[in-house]
Scaffold this motif. Sequence first.
Motif, PDB file in Angstrom:
ATOM      1  N   CYS A 166       9.142   0.814   0.801  1.00 37.73           N
ATOM      2  CA  CYS A 166       8.334  -0.043  -0.082  1.00 37.73           C
ATOM      3  C   CYS A 166       8.880  -1.473  -0.095  1.00 37.73           C
ATOM      4  O   CYS A 166       8.141  -2.436   0.106  1.00 37.73           O
ATOM      5  CB  CYS A 166       8.332   0.554  -1.490  1.00 37.73           C
ATOM      6  N   LEU A 167      10.193  -1.615  -0.300  1.00 40.43           N
ATOM      7  CA  LEU A 167      10.791  -2.959  -0.369  1.00 40.43           C
ATOM      8  C   LEU A 167      10.599  -3.702   0.949  1.00 40.43           C
ATOM      9  O   LEU A 167      10.298  -4.897   0.966  1.00 40.43           O
ATOM     10  CB  LEU A 167      12.287  -2.866  -0.687  1.00 40.43           C
ATOM     11  N   LYS A 168      10.750  -2.973   2.050  1.00 42.06           N
ATOM     12  CA  LYS A 168      10.589  -3.604   3.373  1.00 42.06           C
ATOM     13  C   LYS A 168       9.151  -4.121   3.513  1.00 42.06           C
ATOM     14  O   LYS A 168       8.923  -5.264   3.916  1.00 42.06           O
ATOM     15  CB  LYS A 168      10.927  -2.562   4.457  1.00 42.06           C
ATOM     16  N   LEU A 169       8.164  -3.273   3.145  1.00 43.57           N
ATOM     17  CA  LEU A 169       6.765  -3.654   3.318  1.00 43.57           C
ATOM     18  C   LEU A 169       6.352  -4.764   2.344  1.00 43.57           C
ATOM     19  O   LEU A 169       5.479  -5.577   2.643  1.00 43.57           O
ATOM     20  CB  LEU A 169       5.845  -2.439   3.137  1.00 43.57           C
ATOM     21  N   LEU A 170       6.999  -4.809   1.168  1.00 41.14           N
ATOM     22  CA  LEU A 170       6.642  -5.838   0.177  1.00 41.14           C
ATOM     23  C   LEU A 170       7.027  -7.236   0.656  1.00 41.14           C
ATOM     24  O   LEU A 170       6.565  -8.230   0.105  1.00 41.14           O
ATOM     25  CB  LEU A 170       7.336  -5.563  -1.159  1.00 41.14           C
ATOM     26  N   SER A 171       7.865  -7.313   1.699  1.00 36.74           N
ATOM     27  CA  SER A 171       8.345  -8.640   2.099  1.00 36.74           C
ATOM     28  C   SER A 171       7.320  -9.425   2.907  1.00 36.74           C
ATOM     29  O   SER A 171       7.570 -10.579   3.256  1.00 36.74           O
ATOM     30  CB  SER A 171       9.660  -8.518   2.875  1.00 36.74           C
ATOM     31  N   ALA A 205       2.152  -5.796   1.994  1.00 35.32           N
ATOM     32  CA  ALA A 205       2.593  -5.633   0.605  1.00 35.32           C
ATOM     33  C   ALA A 205       1.797  -4.553  -0.142  1.00 35.32           C
ATOM     34  O   ALA A 205       2.365  -3.756  -0.885  1.00 35.32           O
ATOM     35  CB  ALA A 205       2.505  -6.956  -0.124  1.00 35.32           C
ATOM     36  N   ARG A 206       0.473  -4.528   0.078  1.00 36.36           N
ATOM     37  CA  ARG A 206      -0.360  -3.565  -0.646  1.00 36.36           C
ATOM     38  C   ARG A 206       0.064  -2.122  -0.300  1.00 36.36           C
ATOM     39  O   ARG A 206       0.219  -1.283  -1.182  1.00 36.36           O
ATOM     40  CB  ARG A 206      -1.828  -3.811  -0.264  1.00 36.36           C
ATOM     41  N   ASN A 242       3.322  -1.293  -1.932  1.00 41.05           N
ATOM     42  CA  ASN A 242       3.162  -1.010  -3.353  1.00 41.05           C
ATOM     43  C   ASN A 242       2.744   0.445  -3.572  1.00 41.05           C
ATOM     44  O   ASN A 242       3.287   1.140  -4.438  1.00 41.05           O
ATOM     45  CB  ASN A 242       2.105  -1.965  -3.920  1.00 41.05           C
ATOM     46  N   PHE A 243       1.781   0.917  -2.759  1.00 40.24           N
ATOM     47  CA  PHE A 243       1.310   2.310  -2.885  1.00 40.24           C
ATOM     48  C   PHE A 243       2.446   3.279  -2.584  1.00 40.24           C
ATOM     49  O   PHE A 243       2.632   4.271  -3.295  1.00 40.24           O
ATOM     50  CB  PHE A 243       0.134   2.566  -1.943  1.00 40.24           C
ATOM     51  N   ILE A 244       3.202   2.989  -1.525  1.00 47.38           N
ATOM     52  CA  ILE A 244       4.298   3.894  -1.148  1.00 47.38           C
ATOM     53  C   ILE A 244       5.347   3.934  -2.265  1.00 47.38           C
ATOM     54  O   ILE A 244       5.833   4.995  -2.651  1.00 47.38           O
ATOM     55  CB  ILE A 244       4.924   3.459   0.203  1.00 47.38           C
ATOM     56  N   MET A 250       0.102 -17.966  -4.741  1.00 46.69           N
ATOM     57  CA  MET A 250      -0.896 -18.623  -3.898  1.00 46.69           C
ATOM     58  C   MET A 250      -1.225 -17.767  -2.676  1.00 46.69           C
ATOM     59  O   MET A 250      -2.380 -17.702  -2.254  1.00 46.69           O
ATOM     60  CB  MET A 250      -0.404 -20.008  -3.443  1.00 46.69           C
ATOM     61  N   ASN A 251      -0.200 -17.084  -2.126  1.00 43.17           N
ATOM     62  CA  ASN A 251      -0.451 -16.220  -0.960  1.00 43.17           C
ATOM     63  C   ASN A 251      -1.435 -15.110  -1.320  1.00 43.17           C
ATOM     64  O   ASN A 251      -2.358 -14.807  -0.576  1.00 43.17           O
ATOM     65  CB  ASN A 251       0.860 -15.577  -0.468  1.00 43.17           C
ATOM     66  N   VAL A 252      -1.214 -14.527  -2.520  1.00 42.92           N
ATOM     67  CA  VAL A 252      -2.097 -13.432  -2.962  1.00 42.92           C
ATOM     68  C   VAL A 252      -3.528 -13.950  -3.135  1.00 42.92           C
ATOM     69  O   VAL A 252      -4.498 -13.354  -2.669  1.00 42.92           O
ATOM     70  CB  VAL A 252      -1.587 -12.839  -4.305  1.00 42.92           C
ATOM     71  N   LEU A 253      -3.616 -15.123  -3.777  1.00 38.45           N
ATOM     72  CA  LEU A 253      -4.929 -15.718  -4.081  1.00 38.45           C
ATOM     73  C   LEU A 253      -5.697 -16.021  -2.794  1.00 38.45           C
ATOM     74  O   LEU A 253      -6.872 -15.675  -2.653  1.00 38.45           O
ATOM     75  CB  LEU A 253      -4.672 -17.016  -4.845  1.00 38.45           C
ATOM     76  N   LEU A 254      -5.006 -16.645  -1.840  1.00 36.23           N
ATOM     77  CA  LEU A 254      -5.681 -17.034  -0.598  1.00 36.23           C
ATOM     78  C   LEU A 254      -5.986 -15.808   0.263  1.00 36.23           C
ATOM     79  O   LEU A 254      -6.997 -15.787   0.973  1.00 36.23           O
ATOM     80  CB  LEU A 254      -4.839 -18.057   0.175  1.00 36.23           C
TER      81      LEU A 254
END
Length: 465
Positions: free
Chosen positions: A24-29, A34-35, A38-40, A355-359
Amino acid sequence: MKAELVSFIIDMAFLLSASGFFVCLKLLSSPKTARRGNFIGAGAMLLATITTFAMERPSALLPIFLAIFLGSLVGVVSAKRVQMTAMPQMIAIFNGFGGLASVLVAIAEVVRLYFVHVNNPSVLFSVTAWFSVAVGAITFTGSTVAYLKLQEIMPTRPILVRGTRIVTIGLTLATFFALYLLLVDPKDMLVFFGLCVVASVLGILLVIPIGGADMPVVISLLNSYSGLAALAVGFVVKSNILIISGALVGASGVILTRLMCQAMNRSLMHVVFGAFGGVELSLAAGEEKPMREYSPMDAAMLLKNASKVIIVPGYGLAVSQAQRNLRELADELKANGVHVSYAIHPVAGRMPGHMNVLLAEADVPYNELFDLDEINGEFETADVAVVIGANDVVNPSARTDKSSPLYGMPILNADKAKAVIVLKRGRGRGFAGVENPLFTLDKTGVVYGDAKQSLVKTILAMKEL
Ligand code: NAP
């Protein structure tokens, strides 16, 4: 044989959960993964929780599942109601509950072992129990103050009362002294409750003098405290998975705190003890310079004649939910042969990666997004910098004005572009509450109004030209 099999299954379930946290931490980077991360992570936590309960209380699974269901329902309903712009408050209150949970579990375990089973616990048990109570209480009250400040229930400016620092130092020493006394006599309940009170007051006093603009760093720090408290409580209740997850939260909180301090060019000591923002009021009293107004048509003409445009999104873009309109503007520009890129400041908006999430929501291609270091050299050759709902992250006084609370924070060099278009509603200040000289430069024009409306009008005007 059966007991061995059950124990093997439990071990494997915990191993799977722990691996899930790491993946999870690896994918969140990365925003791309990231999504999934988060699920994992959520799945791993669910597995760890169910395994723990099944192991400890196999006879009471029904009420436990009911509690998990009700807790999840409350979580989903409240998270859906919270705006993206209010995420920091939600994280603050979650951290606070994490700290409170560690305090309550440690108290319950201490009372159970000392007074119900009347055992003589190990030194490790005593040390970790008191550590969880002290750090958990600081996290709970500190996070509550951070929440009240971010929600503007309390003033966001630093609250400085003469003598606070001496009291804070005194309480810090008192906390260590209480920990020492509890090592000598672990069953001294008077000292124990004294420790709870002292640590709780300390949490309040540590956060109250910190200004709103430093709050993201404080929340990240409190997040790491909640992890440390959980880690310690993991030793108290002998749960390896709690020790692992607490250590991961503690370590990632420290890493994020460090990255945010670097992004704002501030040392952690300065954030915690510097009373950032103390000069806001004197600056606020200064005379206001006029800002030149642009109509959407003025902006459209400038953009149509540009060949290189850099877009600087900020908090106002999130408030206005104008990310899809921004994408439309960029598409229109690209259709006219304009080179478009987005400059992303690490603390733009109200949470890291905001901003990354928004865009990403508006399917803006990742390869058009550039970090501060990558893009800052590009502004000098840009024809237009379009600042949409950003303020503090483009405030040039951060470079030169030693009296500014933003002094030292690396900013996006929007003022170096040949022309600047700003989309904002009025004379509103940024999060730090100070004037922004970028808005009154000769080369700057302001399109007044909600960012979404201004973008719609500018796109229409571009199509008319
Ligand atoms: P900002 O400094 O808060 O400025 C936001 C600007 O948006 C204001 O000038 C406001 O002016 C304008 N605005 C608000 N609503 C708008 C709307 N609907 N349409 C158009 N404009 C609108 O934002 P920023 O430049 O992104 O800086 C972020 C600040 O937040 C930094 O100080 C940072 O330290 C702090 N912070 C960051 C985080 C994080 O982790 N990213 C977390 C908490 C705090 P008007 O009112 O005139 O429209």
